[in-house]
Design a protein around this motif. Structure first.
Motif, short mmCIF file in Angstrom:
data_model
loop_
_atom_site.label_atom_id
_atom_site.label_comp_id
_atom_site.label_asym_id
_atom_site.label_seq_id
_atom_site.Cartn_x
_atom_site.Cartn_y
_atom_site.Cartn_z
N ASP A 65 0.81 -1.23 0.00
CA ASP A 65 0.00 0.00 0.00
C ASP A 65 0.84 1.27 0.00
OD1 ASP A 65 -2.27 -1.50 0.00
OD2 ASP A 65 -2.65 -1.35 2.15
N ARG A 66 1.93 1.27 0.78
CA ARG A 66 2.65 2.51 1.02
C ARG A 66 3.94 2.66 0.22
NH1 ARG A 66 0.76 4.79 5.82
NH2 ARG A 66 -1.44 4.16 6.02
N VAL A 67 4.48 1.56 -0.32
CA VAL A 67 5.78 1.66 -0.99
C VAL A 67 5.67 1.27 -2.47
CG1 VAL A 67 8.17 0.85 -1.02
CG2 VAL A 67 7.00 1.20 1.17
N PHE A 68 5.32 0.04 -2.76
CA PHE A 68 5.46 -0.46 -4.13
C PHE A 68 4.35 0.01 -5.07
CE2 PHE A 68 8.02 -3.50 -1.66
CZ PHE A 68 9.23 -3.33 -2.33
N GLU A 69 3.11 0.08 -4.59
CA GLU A 69 2.05 0.60 -5.47
C GLU A 69 2.30 2.07 -5.82
OE1 GLU A 69 -0.12 -0.94 -7.12
OE2 GLU A 69 -0.28 -2.88 -6.15
N PRO A 70 2.64 2.94 -4.84
CA PRO A 70 2.97 4.33 -5.22
C PRO A 70 4.20 4.40 -6.14
CG PRO A 70 2.46 4.20 -2.88
CD PRO A 70 2.54 2.79 -3.37
N LEU A 71 5.18 3.53 -5.91
CA LEU A 71 6.38 3.54 -6.75
C LEU A 71 6.04 3.20 -8.19
CD1 LEU A 71 9.47 3.69 -7.06
CD2 LEU A 71 9.57 1.28 -6.38
N MET A 72 5.22 2.18 -8.39
CA MET A 72 4.84 1.79 -9.76
C MET A 72 3.92 2.83 -10.39
SD MET A 72 6.46 -0.85 -10.70
CE MET A 72 5.54 -1.10 -12.21
#
Length: 432
Positions: A375-382
């Protein structure tokens, strides 16, 4: 062949009766848990509310297992199992009464799951030791394979049976079925099954609960091969629980996914472990149990995560799941045989309980961290990637691509975590 089967049944008839009836009861309990998760989500509409049901079940198991084993080694295994099952059944009855009177609330289930987790904390090591007492050592591998087989069948049958009962009857019918399976297992254990007592050393009776718990930890400290295997499983559980936390987020979010795809993946898991359990039961004793354990874990960690990270269709996800879970029953069976063969029976309750604490404490941590990272790292990164990015080429776009990236990282971490134990001399010493 028929003579071998006849001999097997004759020498293990008590175990087989216990295994069949307890597995039947396990199916009923699993169906109730499945139905209550659906009920709680329908009431609350919150994934967090339903996930807390699992947290409440795990908390006492992780925190108190190390002390439960000390009590288990003091008490009779049969009476411990009977009392634990009775108290768990009373919790189920309380849920049924609250449901029928229209008073059931989500916090009631949190309390009930906590109490059930507490009962399981005491019952599980007693059951493990009972299996050792009822099974000649030459049958350890087949017995462990049978237990893995029943667990796989429960995994497959639970959603099918529970959904059918919910569709054609009601939640009350599911709970009544659970209580029926409990009654069958309870009467069988009370009337027809006799578990021989453990021959204990004299000083064990004089130990306090705290001293007994410490003796289980001391045993692991002085038997580094067993301890190192437990710590390896703790690392694998941490990675696997992060995977389980991220799996629904990816499969349900992908355009190629959805609820049907998630059901296909879960079914593939159950079928794969079922086949693996049959292989574990049928295979002869391997030349090297340690090699089977380490190779099975390495193969699992090197396949499923990568398939789910880079593929875009449900059939490929299912293929990855089959590869990831096929050899896990072989790993579990051979590890179970090593532990039962190496750990003295009068110490098994304490050692198994210490194992439960050390091996499973990483699971709730992994679930929390996996959800947080998605929720907080990889989805925003992508989501921040520009068109043409090679990250997009590998993991795709849109919601679910961040979970796919996490799967890839978990595959690398899981694979690397399986390599150092292959050079661990303490683990290889267990072959002697």
């Amino acid at each position: 062949m028929f003579q071998n089967i006849k001999t097997f049944v004759s020498e293990l008839h008590t175990f087989l009766l216990l295994w069949i009836t307890q597995s039947f009861s396990q199916l009923g309990s699993s169906m109730t848990n499945f139905a209550l998760v659906i009920w709680s989500y329908q009431q609350q509409g919150s994934a967090l509310s339903t996930s807390l049901l699992t947290v409440c079940s795990y908390a006492p198991y992780v925190l108190l297992s190390i002390f439960a084993g000390a009590l288990t080694d003091r008490w009779g295994k049969r009476i411990t199992m009977l009392v634990s099952d009775c108290l768990a059944a009373l919790c189920t009855v309380s849920v049924l009464v609250l449901l029928m009177t229209g008073n059931l609330q989500i916090w009631h289930l949190y309390v009930v799951n906590t109490l059930n987790g507490l009962m399981n904390t005491v019952q599980q090591p007693a059951s493990d030791v009972a299996i050792s007492l009822l099974t000649p050592q030459k049958y350890y591998q087949k017995v462990s394979g049978l237990r893995s087989l029943s667990n796989s069948l429960v995994t497959i049958l639970t959603p099918v049976f529970a959904t059918a009962l919910l569709s054609f009857t009601s939640l009350q019918a599911v709970i009544l079925f659970d209580l029926t399976t409990f009654a069958v297992a309870f009467v069988s254990l009370l009337v027809f099954i006799r578990i021989p007592p453990v021959v204990k050393k004299g000083e064990t009776e004089r130990e306090t609960v705290l001293q007994s718990a410490k003796s289980g930890l001391r045993y692991l400290k002085s038997n580094r091969g067993i301890l190192d295997l437990i710590l390896l499983l703790a690392a694998i559980n941490f990675t696997a629980s992060m995977f389980e936390a991220a799996l629904p987020a990816m499969v349900l979010s992908r355009p190629e996914g959805g609820t049907v795809a998630l059901g296909m993946v879960n079914t593939a898991t159950g079928v794969s472990t079922l086949v693996g359990s049959i292989l574990a039961t049928a295979f002869p004793k391997p030349k090297s149990r340690v090699r089977v354990i380490l190779n099975s874990l390495l193969f699992s960690m090197s396949t499923e995560n990568f398939f789910l990270a880079v593929s875009r269709s449900a059939p490929l996800w299912c293929l990855g799941t089959v590869l990831g879970w096929l050899f896990i029953p072989l790993m579990g069976t051979n590890m179970d045989v090593l532990f039962r063969s190496k750990i003295p029976i009068d110490m098994q309750g304490r050692v198994y309980s210490a194992r439960n604490t050390l091996q499973f404490f990483t699971i709730p941590l992994g679930y929390f961290l996996g959800g947080f990272l998605v929720d907080r790292v990889f989805e925003p990164l992508m989501a921040a990637q520009q068109p043409g990015s090679w990250w997009i080429a590998i993991f795709g776009t849109g919601k679910g691509s961040g979970a796919a990236m996490l799967f890839f990282i978990l595959g690398v971490v899981g694979m690397l975590s399986c390599l150092p134990p292959r050079a661990d001399k303490n683990i290889w010493e267990l072959e002697k």
